[in-house]
Write an enzyme that holds these catalytic residues in place. Structure first.
Site, mmCIF file in Angstrom:
data_model
loop_
_atom_site.group_PDB
_atom_site.id
_atom_site.type_symbol
_atom_site.label_atom_id
_atom_site.label_comp_id
_atom_site.label_asym_id
_atom_site.label_seq_id
_atom_site.Cartn_x
_atom_site.Cartn_y
_atom_site.Cartn_z
ATOM 1 N N TRP A 105 47.667 25.312 45.396
ATOM 2 C CA TRP A 105 47.900 26.691 44.950
ATOM 3 C C TRP A 105 49.154 27.279 45.590
ATOM 4 O O TRP A 105 49.868 28.052 44.961
ATOM 5 C CB TRP A 105 46.668 27.566 45.175
ATOM 6 N N ASP A 179 46.946 35.086 49.037
ATOM 7 C CA ASP A 179 46.083 34.722 47.906
ATOM 8 C C ASP A 179 44.720 34.371 48.483
ATOM 9 O O ASP A 179 44.546 33.343 49.136
ATOM 10 C CB ASP A 179 46.698 33.513 47.175
ATOM 11 N N LYS A 203 35.467 33.615 41.386
ATOM 12 C CA LYS A 203 34.755 32.784 42.353
ATOM 13 C C LYS A 203 33.670 33.617 43.048
ATOM 14 O O LYS A 203 32.493 33.448 42.783
ATOM 15 C CB LYS A 203 35.711 32.173 43.382
#
Ligand SMILES: Cc1ncc(COP(=O)(O)O)c(C=O)c1O
Length: 366
Positions: A105, A179, A203
């Site tokens: 990511w 993030d 999530k």
């Protein structure tokens, strides 16, 4: 019993889904589904205001921070962040942004940011296949960085920061931008150590479609002229996340998840449970050579646990047997291989116990 180990969109609390089902056709006697309501009507305003209030309370977000509800996901934020922050130091040109590369990511964030500003990769664990978080002492930060970006939990690689880096002294007070898509609300957090915290909701928060940005107020109002208005955080903040139509139903479900979290005892209680769940799984994986993990102990994620069978040719049999027992979505990300168990807030301890029982049984029979 079904246990869903998906990395995201991921398991939601049963109670929340049940409540949403009960309220689907007629929300609180309004005669409407939440999906059918005007986002500016008084019913919906009460829903979004409660969600914002509860999120602020759960994370103890200080008063000088705005919580924004946006669309586009964390991948869109990878562009929106440099568009909002890279000119923070002033001047006509975007400045340099520092990025810490700790996994798949981070790689995506860096690639996207390079389209908008100069990027300095201040530290990277890529050479060791992202097996740990680079020690803070090794970071080569820019003296005048516009901001320092990190991904505090790498969902694919399974590494998580177990410390909050202090970068102020080396960067002339650059804000930390994190993030937190895959571990927000899973552990206590000092929001004041960050300039911006962001993540997709799918999530630990709710359905896909909602993106959360928590931003310190002094960082608003620096967007590049090319930044779309709907992604200029100042415009979004000035309009209380209603500059465009927000993802109304996703926000409603997120609000129910926030209420559920409060009933469970809040983020500190979730952290206690998450430590117990991750401990149970890692302890078992460490106790045998049949399974392997790659991540250094001090960098292991409590949320996403990639692991490998000692013999890859057993993978399909393992997954079929897991499915038969109601243990779903354990296949690892294609870039990493093997297995991955994502054990977010809504995964009960019993789910992890059932997984460990299956790991033990599979080892015995294979
Ligand atoms: C840490 C992290 N960042 C970014 C993303 C991308 O999120 P989205 O697909 O919502 O843009 C994900 C998700 O799946 C993620 O786990």
């Amino acid at each position: 019993m079904i246990y869903n180990f998906s990395a995201g969109p991921a398991v939601l609390p049963k109670e929340v889904l049940q409540q949403a089902a009960d309220e689907m056709l007629d929300w609180h006697g309004s005669g409407m589904s939440v999906m059918e309501m005007s986002h500016r009507g008084k019913e919906y305003m009460s829903i979004i205001e409660a969600a914002l209030r509860d999120m602020r309370e759960l994370l103890a977000v200080p008063a000088n921070y705005k919580i924004l509800f946006l669309q586009g996901g964390a991948i869109a934020e990878n562009a929106i962040i440099p568009m909002n922050l890279s000119a923070l130091r002033g001047g006509a040109q975007p400045g340099v942004a520092d990025y810490i590369n700790t996994g798949s990511w981070s790689v995506k964030s860096i690639k996207e940011a390079r389209r908008y500003c100069e990027v300095n990769v201040a530290a990277s664990s890529e050479a060791e296949k992202f097996a740990s978080i680079p020690a803070r002492e090794s970071w080569k930060l820019s003296h005048n960085a516009a901001y320092v970006h990190l991904c505090t939990n790498e969902t694919i690689d399974g590494v998580e920061y177990q410390f909050t880096p202090d970068v102020a002294a080396d960067t002339n007070n650059a804000p930390l931008v994190a993030d937190m898509s895959s571990h927000i609300l899973s552990r206590t957090l000092d929001v004041s150590k960050y300039g911006v915290i962001y993540g997709g909701a799918q999530k630990n928060i709710g359905p896909a479609g909602l993106t959360i940005v928590i931003v310190r107020e002094d960082l608003l109002g620096h967007a590049l002229p090319i930044c779309p208005s709907a992604f200029d955080w100042k415009i979004v903040a000035d309009n209380d996340s209603m500059y465009n139509t927000p993802p109304t139903y996703a926000i409603y479900i997120a609000g129910l998840v926030f209420q559920w979290l409060k009933r469970q005892g809040g983020v500190a209680e979730m952290e206690r449970r998450n430590i117990a769940k991750a401990g149970l799984l890692y302890d078992y994986l460490d106790s045998t050579d049949f399974y392997k993990t790659r991540i250094a102990k001090d960098s292991r994620s409590r949320m996403n646990v990639p692991f490998f069978l000692h013999d890859d040719s057993l993978n399909d049999i393992f997954l079929a047997g897991a499915k038969e027992r109601g243990l779903l979505q354990l296949k690892g990300h294609k870039s990493v291989g093997g297995m991955r168990a994502s054990i977010y807030n809504a995964m009960p301890l019993e789910g992890v116990q059932a997984l460990v029982e299956y790991l033990r049984e599979f080892e015995r029979t294979h």
